[in-house]
Design a protein around this motif. Sequence first.
Motif, mmCIF file in Angstrom:
data_model
loop_
_atom_site.group_PDB
_atom_site.id
_atom_site.type_symbol
_atom_site.label_atom_id
_atom_site.label_comp_id
_atom_site.label_asym_id
_atom_site.label_seq_id
_atom_site.Cartn_x
_atom_site.Cartn_y
_atom_site.Cartn_z
ATOM 1 N N LEU A 1 0.855 -1.184 0.000
ATOM 2 C CA LEU A 1 0.000 0.000 0.000
ATOM 3 C C LEU A 1 0.894 1.238 0.000
ATOM 4 O O LEU A 1 2.041 1.179 0.434
ATOM 5 N N VAL B 1 -1.750 5.695 2.509
ATOM 6 C CA VAL B 1 -2.771 4.753 2.994
ATOM 7 C C VAL B 1 -2.364 4.200 4.357
ATOM 8 O O VAL B 1 -3.186 4.128 5.271
ATOM 9 N N HIS C 1 -7.800 0.116 -1.582
ATOM 10 C CA HIS C 1 -6.564 0.818 -1.942
ATOM 11 C C HIS C 1 -5.438 -0.112 -2.392
ATOM 12 O O HIS C 1 -4.313 0.346 -2.613
#
Length: 184
Positions: free
Chosen positions: A110, A114, A171
């Motif tokens: 990620l 995030v 995400h």
Amino acid sequence: MKHFFDFIPLIIFFVLYKTQDIYVATWALIVTTIIHMMVTWIRYNKVDKIQIITTVLVTVFGGLTLFFQDDSFIKWKVTIIYALCAGGLLISQFMGKPLIKSMLGQELTLSNEVWRNINFAWIIFFYVMAIVNIYIAYTLPLDVWVNFKVFGFFFLTLIYIFATGVYIYSHMPKDTVLPKKRKK
């Protein structure tokens, strides 16, 4: 199985509170938490820092509860644990190395933004839970606090974990979300 094992001291606390009183339950919580930590050490040859901190806090605040015959001390333990978790995450946030990323980063790819968002969300969650514990502990009857401590915190945490999972999923890089189709 390990996660069920982690709940044994809490289950024993709850059962003894319902069948005896807060002081018998607190004594059992102290003993079973110490035994739990020892068994974890024997079985895995290591103990997580949070388990050590929890055991120390249970022993200290449970001991004060028993010594003074005042359940206020054991109620504070929950708030202190949540505040320490939030504080640890907050410090890691300021250092630019979100603790959540170090815990889950090996399994997930990620962006740093995030990870910061997830870390910050858990900081808020832990601080809110600390405040909720104080509110319930000192404005509602002991029976309500015990029920909420055992069931309420557990279910709220599960919901928050699920919400975090949804956020993470939304995400994740698209190539890791859906496997590529094989050509026949």
